[in-house]
Design an enzyme around this catalytic site. Structure first.
Site, PDB file in Angstrom:
ATOM      1  N   GLY A 258       6.803 -19.986  -9.802  1.00 48.57           N
ATOM      2  CA  GLY A 258       6.898 -20.902 -10.931  1.00 48.57           C
ATOM      3  C   GLY A 258       8.176 -20.787 -11.730  1.00 48.57           C
ATOM      4  N   PRO A 301       8.210 -17.138  -5.385  1.00 49.12           N
ATOM      5  CG  PRO A 301      10.456 -16.490  -5.132  1.00 49.12           C
ATOM      6  CD  PRO A 301       9.038 -15.963  -5.054  1.00 49.12           C
ATOM      7  N   GLY A 302       9.046 -20.597  -4.981  1.00 48.12           N
ATOM      8  CA  GLY A 302       9.239 -21.672  -3.999  1.00 48.12           C
ATOM      9  C   GLY A 302      10.427 -22.496  -4.440  1.00 48.12           C
ATOM     10  NE  ARG A 303       9.699 -26.104  -9.628  1.00 49.07           N
ATOM     11  CZ  ARG A 303       9.027 -27.258  -9.567  1.00 49.07           C
ATOM     12  NH1 ARG A 303       9.678 -28.385  -9.412  1.00 49.07           N
ATOM     13  NH2 ARG A 303       7.720 -27.280  -9.696  1.00 49.07           N
ATOM     14  CE1 TYR A 339       3.544 -32.791 -11.145  1.00 47.55           C
ATOM     15  CE2 TYR A 339       5.635 -32.503 -10.021  1.00 47.55           C
ATOM     16  CZ  TYR A 339       4.265 -32.356 -10.049  1.00 47.55           C
ATOM     17  OH  TYR A 339       3.631 -31.756  -8.996  1.00 47.55           O
ATOM     18  CB  CYS A 366       4.872 -53.090  -3.872  1.00 50.60           C
ATOM     19  SG  CYS A 366       5.748 -53.675  -2.425  1.00 50.60           S
ATOM     20  CE1 TYR A 396       5.745 -27.471  -4.659  1.00 52.96           C
ATOM     21  CE2 TYR A 396       7.657 -26.827  -5.948  1.00 52.96           C
ATOM     22  CZ  TYR A 396       6.451 -26.514  -5.350  1.00 52.96           C
ATOM     23  OH  TYR A 396       5.972 -25.229  -5.434  1.00 52.96           O
TER      24      TYR A 396
HETATM   25  C1  LIG Z   1       2.966 -23.489  -6.186  1.00 53.38           C
HETATM   26  C2  LIG Z   1       2.730 -22.050  -6.131  1.00 53.38           C
HETATM   27  C3  LIG Z   1       3.810 -21.159  -6.092  1.00 53.38           C
HETATM   28  C4  LIG Z   1       5.243 -21.593  -6.174  1.00 53.38           C
HETATM   29  O1  LIG Z   1       5.586 -22.288  -7.309  1.00 53.38           O
HETATM   30  P1  LIG Z   1       7.120 -22.661  -7.561  1.00 53.38           P
HETATM   31  O2  LIG Z   1       7.123 -23.403  -8.820  1.00 53.38           O
HETATM   32  O3  LIG Z   1       7.561 -23.491  -6.411  1.00 53.38           O
HETATM   33  O4  LIG Z   1       7.870 -21.372  -7.614  1.00 53.38           O
HETATM   34  C5  LIG Z   1       3.537 -19.804  -6.003  1.00 53.38           C
HETATM   35  N1  LIG Z   1       2.261 -19.357  -5.938  1.00 53.38           N
HETATM   36  C6  LIG Z   1       1.198 -20.190  -5.964  1.00 53.38           C
HETATM   37  C7  LIG Z   1      -0.157 -19.629  -5.884  1.00 53.38           C
HETATM   38  C8  LIG Z   1       1.400 -21.552  -6.061  1.00 53.38           C
HETATM   39  O5  LIG Z   1       0.347 -22.365  -6.096  1.00 53.38           O
END
Ligand SMILES: *Cc1c(COP(=O)(O)O)cnc(C)c1O
Length: 438
Positions: A258, A301-303, A339, A366, A396
């Site tokens: 996150g 972390p992802g984003r 969002y 559309c 995302y």
């Molecule tokens: C979505 C999610 C993440 C990653 O969130 P980011 O905002 O992309 O870093 C990590 N852990 C869990 C359990 C999630 O659902």
């Protein structure tokens, strides 16, 4: 003769200023437009078509290494839901990361690249029979359990003791959009602290399950380090309560992901160094006060690893009044709709010294809400055929893409050191018809 002929440095300053923080580091601005990894964006658009997601491999790896360097000793699990394809998962495996998946489908991609099973974590508030089958079939390392039903289901299915983490909602507000705030108590994920002991009791009562640790994820696009710190402290305190009740020592704490990224120039980068320091201190201090060993820490972390490595290219199809309409839209960028996310859009296939004017860049779908960026400034000579670039679309975007209006999803084009190759090819109408079997 124009002013820029007389004063070439003025021309350069008009053409070559790049907004800070949002583009991949390899991006540069030239009189003939932007280049990413040394490749002119106009050339990428001509060769691979538009819309296209461009993904800079070195930027992803650079961010992975920054995390590794800032967080020695932490386990770092890439949150696959932000962007899953074989190439990205391969890079993550090579960088020594673990992997978070939330479905059998994500696990199938991980499996296709031989991602080490012991480094895979399955989470999510719903795991179907197919998800369990995939997870147990691949013998993944850990499962984050999210409900009492799930603890029963997994307990009866597991043939070897399965390591699990109990997902807790620590009652921390990450101060983010409510659609992605997952740490507050009243929502669908995990167990609020007041119920979490029931889940721990249930796990410990299942011979097929082994309690490995606790998990929390307070939300996405969270910039407040204090929120993460508070969540970490509450998790350790809960580990203390588990020790007191059961005599069981929780070995690991997964603090979720996150971490916020800048989407627009001027927005702050996440304070990773501050995060590392404050979370580490909060965990070790609270643990020592309670007489607990310091747990192994995991983050997800992802984003933060992929968002700023991605740039979407569009071609302008029409300009009507103040609307600049492009060949993509909400099918490739759901965040703007979901969002109300704000994006920078830049003329990228050439440069222009025309004065700026306020326009809205809109998509082809559309829906009146199909707006990529409202009331932004672009050169007033932007016209049909121009290539526009939107940065910070690595996370995302592809993963949230749809076929709305039977529009084919864009390819992901990997770039590195002057080379470009498709990582995911463009969807075709044959692909759409292939599943339409009626
Ligand atoms: C979505 C999610 C993440 C990653 O969130 P980011 O905002 O992309 O870093 C990590 N852990 C869990 C359990 C999630 O659902």
């Amino acid at each position: 003769m124009t002013l820029t002929d007389v004063l070439p440095s003025l021309g350069r300053s008009l053409h070559t200023k790049l907004e800070p923080d949002v583009w991949p580091r390899s991006t540069s601005a030239h009189p003939d437009g932007l280049r990413i990894a040394g490749i002119p964006v106009g050339e990428l658009a001509a060769r691979f078509g538009t819309p296209a997601y461009i993904l800079d491999e070195d930027e992803v790896r650079r961010r992975c290494r920054a995390y590794r360097a800032a967080l020695p000793g932490f386990e770092i699990a890439y949150a696959g839901k932000s962007l899953t394809c074989r190439a990205v998962l391969r890079w993550m495996a090579e960088e020594g990361f673990s992997l978070d998946v939330c479905s059998g489908g994500e696990l199938a991609v991980a499996r296709a690249v031989g991602f080490p099973a012991e480094r895979i974590i399955l989470h999510g508030n719903v795991k179907t029979a197919e998800d369990w089958k995939a997870a147990l079939g691949y013998e993944i390392g850990r499962v984050v359990v999210d409900s009492l039903d799930e603890i029963d289901q997994l307990g009866s299915l597991a043939r070897h003791p399965q390591r699990v983490l109990v997902r807790v909602t620590p009652g921390v507000d990450g101060h983010t959009h409510k659609a992605i705030a997952t740490g507050v108590e009243d929502q669908k994920f995990g167990f609020p602290l007041r119920d979490a002991m029931t889940a721990v009791d249930a796990v410990l009562a299942q011979p097929g399950l082994r309690l490995d640790g606790l998990h929390c994820h307070i939300g996405s696009q969270v910039s407040s380090v204090a929120s993460f710190e508070l969540a970490a402290r509450r998790m350790v305190e809960f580990a203390g309560a588990i020790r007191d009740r059961h005599g069981v020592v929780v070995r690991s704490l997964d603090l979720g992901g996150g971490h916020a990224v800048p989407y627009l120039p001027g927005q702050q980068e996440f304070d990773l160094t501050g995060y590392a320091q404050r979370v580490r201190v909060a965990v070790s201090y609270t643990a020592s006060q309670l007489g607990l060993p310091v747990p192994q820490l995991t983050i997800e972390p992802g984003r933060a690893l992929v968002a700023n490595a991605g740039v979407t290219l569009y071609r302008v199809v029409t300009v009507k009044g103040r609307y600049v309409a492009v060949d993509g839209g909400m099918s490739d960028n759901m965040r703007a709709c979901l969002y109300d996310a704000k994006y920078l859009v830049r003329l990228a296939g050439r440069s222009s010294s025309a004065p700026l004017r306020t326009v809205s860049v809109v998509g082809r779908h559309c829906e009146a809400g199909d707006v990529i960026a409202a009331d932004i400034e672009l050169p007033s000579d932007v016209h049909a055929g121009d290539v526009l670039a939107v940065p910070v679309t690595g996370a995302y975007h592809h993963s949230l893409a749809s076929n709305y209006n039977q529009i084919c999803r864009p390819p992901i084009i990997g770039v590195r050191d002057g080379w470009a190759r498709p990582l995911v090819r463009r969807e075709t109408e044959e692909d759409l018809l292939a599943r339409d079997v009626g």
